[in-house]
Design a protein around this motif. Structure first.
Motif, PDB file in Angstrom:
ATOM      1  N   LYS A 159       6.420   4.319 -16.153  1.00  0.00           N
ATOM      2  CA  LYS A 159       7.244   4.762 -17.274  1.00  0.00           C
ATOM      3  C   LYS A 159       8.726   4.712 -16.942  1.00  0.00           C
ATOM      4  O   LYS A 159       9.583   4.672 -17.839  1.00  0.00           O
ATOM      5  CB  LYS A 159       6.840   6.188 -17.669  1.00  0.00           C
ATOM      6  N   TYR A 160       9.038   4.688 -15.661  1.00  0.00           N
ATOM      7  CA  TYR A 160      10.429   4.771 -15.215  1.00  0.00           C
ATOM      8  C   TYR A 160      10.924   3.401 -14.757  1.00  0.00           C
ATOM      9  O   TYR A 160      10.260   2.725 -13.968  1.00  0.00           O
ATOM     10  CB  TYR A 160      10.562   5.808 -14.089  1.00  0.00           C
ATOM     11  N   THR A 161      12.078   3.007 -15.268  1.00  0.00           N
ATOM     12  CA  THR A 161      12.652   1.695 -14.971  1.00  0.00           C
ATOM     13  C   THR A 161      13.851   1.844 -14.043  1.00  0.00           C
ATOM     14  O   THR A 161      14.783   2.598 -14.346  1.00  0.00           O
ATOM     15  CB  THR A 161      13.107   0.993 -16.269  1.00  0.00           C
ATOM     16  N   THR A 174      12.395  12.677 -11.894  1.00  0.00           N
ATOM     17  CA  THR A 174      12.600  11.248 -12.094  1.00  0.00           C
ATOM     18  C   THR A 174      12.737  10.540 -10.754  1.00  0.00           C
ATOM     19  O   THR A 174      12.204   9.445 -10.547  1.00  0.00           O
ATOM     20  CB  THR A 174      13.852  10.991 -12.956  1.00  0.00           C
ATOM     21  N   LEU A 175      13.452  11.161  -9.823  1.00  0.00           N
ATOM     22  CA  LEU A 175      13.581  10.594  -8.489  1.00  0.00           C
ATOM     23  C   LEU A 175      12.214  10.472  -7.828  1.00  0.00           C
ATOM     24  O   LEU A 175      11.889   9.433  -7.226  1.00  0.00           O
ATOM     25  CB  LEU A 175      14.503  11.465  -7.634  1.00  0.00           C
ATOM     26  N   ALA A 176      11.391  11.505  -7.944  1.00  0.00           N
ATOM     27  CA  ALA A 176      10.056  11.475  -7.349  1.00  0.00           C
ATOM     28  C   ALA A 176       9.221  10.340  -7.927  1.00  0.00           C
ATOM     29  O   ALA A 176       8.566   9.585  -7.200  1.00  0.00           O
ATOM     30  CB  ALA A 176       9.356  12.818  -7.591  1.00  0.00           C
ATOM     31  N   TYR A 177       9.247  10.205  -9.253  1.00  0.00           N
ATOM     32  CA  TYR A 177       8.453   9.163  -9.910  1.00  0.00           C
ATOM     33  C   TYR A 177       8.954   7.771  -9.568  1.00  0.00           C
ATOM     34  O   TYR A 177       8.169   6.824  -9.432  1.00  0.00           O
ATOM     35  CB  TYR A 177       8.472   9.369 -11.420  1.00  0.00           C
ATOM     36  N   ALA A 178      10.261   7.621  -9.435  1.00  0.00           N
ATOM     37  CA  ALA A 178      10.824   6.315  -9.088  1.00  0.00           C
ATOM     38  C   ALA A 178      10.385   5.900  -7.686  1.00  0.00           C
ATOM     39  O   ALA A 178      10.063   4.727  -7.443  1.00  0.00           O
ATOM     40  CB  ALA A 178      12.347   6.353  -9.182  1.00  0.00           C
TER      41      ALA A 178
END
Length: 255
Positions: free
Chosen positions: A58-60, A48-52
């Motif tokens: 998809k990540y808010t 999730t950290l990587a995607y953020a």
């Protein structure tokens, strides 16, 4: 000196049951030339950290900030983040039918630098990088990741890393699915990029085996969306021996 700063980052993701909070206040500072390893059990928020950081839609981001040399990364589009110097090596690299590796790489390099590289120099650089990564020359004309094995896809990610020369690279479980030989080759590629440009690295992994080849300056343990412990390379060795059980008790385990 370039610096990537993450402050009190809170991130949620859309699920069938609605928004679910994953990151619950992450603080992390990565300076140019530093290697930070992120470890932790499944579901702790590492990817999730990587995607953020990369800007996955998809990540808010519900709170906190990400800045690169003082510039607001969260205000940037995905392509602007790439041009600013951020790179994500994906855990599951996607296939792009109809787009050859050669065209993909040169188009990406042109977009990031603002001008097309010299053909003669570019061809030489690509061939040299592919050779060091033990990639057959035929991969240059194959479609991006199409029909590639897991190990070939990971080598292709590191090929992009070496050629695009970002300031900071987030490597999301780059070691997953690699045999010993492929792990060494990929690790050598990461180390070359680090030594050549002073690349800052955020290395996400479950296991210590890649840390035998890529030596971290700092290790951060993620549990339930937070940094539960920080230390040097010795912390990874302790995790190898003890696992994560001591973190997964009481309130933390219930989150």
């Amino acid at each position: 000196m370039s610096t990537l700063t993450i402050a009190d980052l809170q991130v949620s993701v859309a699920t069938d049951q609605g928004q679910k909070q994953i990151l619950r206040g992450v603080d992390l500072t990565i300076k140019e030339g530093e290697i930070h390893a992120i470890m932790g059990p499944n579901g702790s928020g590492k990817s999730t950290l990587a995607y953020a950081i990369a800007g996955h839609p998809k990540y808010t981001v519900d709170g906190g900030s990400i800045t690169l040399d003082g510039e607001d990364v969260l205000a940037m589009s995905v392509d602007e983040r790439a041009r600013a110097g951020l790179f994500l090596a994906m855990q599951y690299p996607v296939e792009i039918p109809g787009v050859t590796n050669t065209n993909f790489l040169r188009t990406a390099k042109t977009a990031i630098d603002g001008e097309a590289p010299s053909i003669r120099t570019w061809v030489k650089d690509v061939r040299e990088s592919m050779g060091k990564l033990r990639m057959d020359s035929t991969f240059a004309e194959r479609n991006v990741n199409e029909g590639f094995s897991g190990g070939e896809k990971k080598r292709n990610e590191i090929l992009q890393l070496e050629l695009l020369k970002p300031k900071f690279a987030v490597l999301d479980e780059t070691d997953s699915g690699l045999d010993v030989d492929a792990l060494k080759i990929v690790s050598e590629g990461v180390n070359r990029a680090h030594q050549a440009t002073g690349l800052g690295i955020l290395l996400i992994t479950h296991y210590t085996r890649i840390l035998r080849y890529i030596s971290p300056d700092f290790v951060h343990v993620f549990v339930a969306g937070r940094v539960a412990e920080e230390g040097g390379a010795e912390l990874a060795e302790r995790l190898e021996e003890e696992g994560y059980d001591r973190f997964l008790t009481g309130e933390t385990a219930a989150v």
